[in-house]
Write a protein that holds these residues in place. Structure first.
Motif, PDB file in Angstrom:
ATOM      1  N   LEU A  36       1.871   9.469 -14.267  1.00 13.04           N
ATOM      2  CA  LEU A  36       2.059   9.442 -12.817  1.00 13.04           C
ATOM      3  C   LEU A  36       0.726   9.462 -12.071  1.00 13.04           C
ATOM      4  N   ALA A  37      -0.315   9.990 -12.704  1.00 15.57           N
ATOM      5  CA  ALA A  37      -1.578  10.227 -12.010  1.00 15.57           C
ATOM      6  C   ALA A  37      -2.144   8.995 -11.298  1.00 15.57           C
ATOM      7  N   PRO A  38      -2.208   7.796 -11.947  1.00 16.79           N
ATOM      8  CA  PRO A  38      -2.756   6.642 -11.217  1.00 16.79           C
ATOM      9  C   PRO A  38      -1.937   6.282  -9.978  1.00 16.79           C
ATOM     10  N   CYS A  39      -0.640   6.521 -10.006  1.00 18.65           N
ATOM     11  CA  CYS A  39       0.199   6.244  -8.832  1.00 18.65           C
ATOM     12  C   CYS A  39      -0.183   7.189  -7.694  1.00 18.65           C
ATOM     13  N   LYS A  40      -0.346   8.453  -8.020  1.00 16.05           N
ATOM     14  CA  LYS A  40      -0.663   9.446  -7.000  1.00 16.05           C
ATOM     15  C   LYS A  40      -2.100   9.316  -6.506  1.00 16.05           C
ATOM     16  N   ASN A  41      -2.982   8.824  -7.374  1.00  7.88           N
ATOM     17  CA  ASN A  41      -4.387   8.721  -6.989  1.00  7.88           C
ATOM     18  C   ASN A  41      -4.631   7.702  -5.889  1.00  7.88           C
TER      19      ASN A  41
END
Length: 391
Positions: free
Chosen positions: A342-347
């Motif tokens: 999920l991290a790249p989406c939230k970044n």
């Protein structure tokens, strides 16, 4: 009418914890323990401002007759953006996109901007939203034509011999299932339900009793040759195409509480956890990425490229999130993998500081694959973080 109406979906979205009970313009949510959709919607708005601006698209040589920009259901994404925001601008854009798509659905049910009868251009879910919003009977008739066209796809994979399937991918299986599930939602037609059950059964067989004595690896295994062409017969599964397939399975499970659909999604989650990701090195050290294509027993055929693979982090995270929500237990390691994907989406929210009204999407079809099957991500993040699985 079978399934959940658009109005009910809107009320559901706007009554999530931390949002208002009545549809209104979306506001970011920052209250502890509540669903925060800010990180998801704000980047989506900027991409949508580009995708729906014909002058910006034309400047990048993307003309309205370029078929691939419509892949992964642009009307659906825009309708979901309207449901998130309540902004009439996106309602109008979704209606325009739906009418445009309908105008290019031929009598044979296929998308006329593509010369061949290509099943992956069958995208009925957005038209279902549009029909629920407008009651335009042209949408209903187009969905019926799409469903009939989808019956040309044979869901059964046969790997070798005179009756070999030849070409087979999870993406095509997803398109056929999406057409059947949408038509079933719209009509409650029993033949559509039988088609759904057939696709689920054949997919389950591919997962649980693979061809060629391949060991079970929790995904519908097929050959590299059937997926990519060439001569290699190594078993493969595609993480991002499996995310496409998971979406209509998820919808059907939500409608019918199908144990078969639930089990398949649990299998897919295990595939992601055991085989479907890798950890970057050097500049990407410690970051987790989905593999574009998993080639079992012959990993030298895998092309691991973090710059490319992160483009599918959101859709693969949504697949894993749905699987974990339907699992009996979620381990700390499984939850960590979900959050890492999920991290790249939230970044993306870090880029909001640039105050640009639009962000370019290249290729334009990325707008569809990143947002069509992922609208549950903010909610999935919330429930997985708080341990609220379905039981």
């Amino acid at each position: 009418m079978h399934g959940i109406s658009l109005l009910c979906l809107m009320l559901l979205m706007f009554s999530l914890p931390g949002t208002q009970a009545q549809p209104q313009l979306w506001q970011p949510v920052h209250v502890k323990g509540q669903v925060n959709v800010d990180w998801y919607v704000q980047p989506m708005l900027r991409y949508a401002n580009y995708i729906t601006n014909p002058d910006l698209m034309a400047a990048d040589k993307v003309t309205p007759d370029k078929a691939s920009q419509y892949l992964y259901d642009r009307p659906r994404v825009l309708m979901q953006l309207y449901m998130f925001t309540g902004d009439v601008k996106w309602k109008n854009e979704a209606i325009a996109a739906s009418k445009h798509y309908i105008s290019h659905i031929g009598e044979d049910g296929f998308f006329s901007l593509v010369a061949k009868k290509d099943i992956k251009y069958l995208m009925p879910k957005g038209l279902h939203y549009y029909f629920q919003l407008t009651q335009d009977n042209e949408a209903r008739k187009a969905i019926a034509r799409i469903y009939r066209a989808s019956l040309n796809w044979e869901p059964q994979y046969i790997g070798s011999g005179v009756f070999s399937t030849g070409f087979w991918t999870e993406r095509n299986q997803a398109a056929a299932l999406d057409a059947a599930v949408t038509y079933f939602e719209l009509t409650n037609d029993e033949s559509a339900r039988e088609r759904i059950e057939d696709i689920l059964s054949t997919t389950t067989a591919m997962v649980e009793t693979p061809e060629n004595n391949w060991p079970q690896r929790y995904c519908p295994q097929h050959s590299f040759k059937s997926h990519e062409g060439g001569a290699e017969d190594d078993a493969v599964c595609s993480t991002w195409m499996l995310a496409l397939l998971a979406d209509p399975i998820w919808r059907y499970q939500q409608i019918t509480k199908s144990d078969k659909a639930r089990t398949l999604l649990q299998h897919f989650g295990q595939f992601i956890l055991q085989f479907g990701t890798y950890t970057g090195t050097d500049k990407f050290a410690g970051q987790v990425f989905p593999k574009y294509l998993v080639v079992f027993d012959n990993p030298q055929l895998e092309e691991l490229n973090p710059w490319n693979d992160m483009q599918h982090s959101c859709d693969v995270a949504a697949l894993l999130g749905k699987a974990l929500y339907l699992s009996d237990t979620v381990t700390t390691e499984a939850a960590a993998t979900f959050h890492a994907l999920l991290a790249p989406c939230k970044n993306k929210q870090a880029r909001l500081k640039d105050n640009q009204p639009y962000w370019k999407v290249k290729p334009p079809r990325k707008f569809g694959w990143e947002y069509s099957t992922t609208s549950e991500l903010p909610w999935l993040e919330h429930v997985i973080s708080s341990g609220q699985q379905a039981h």
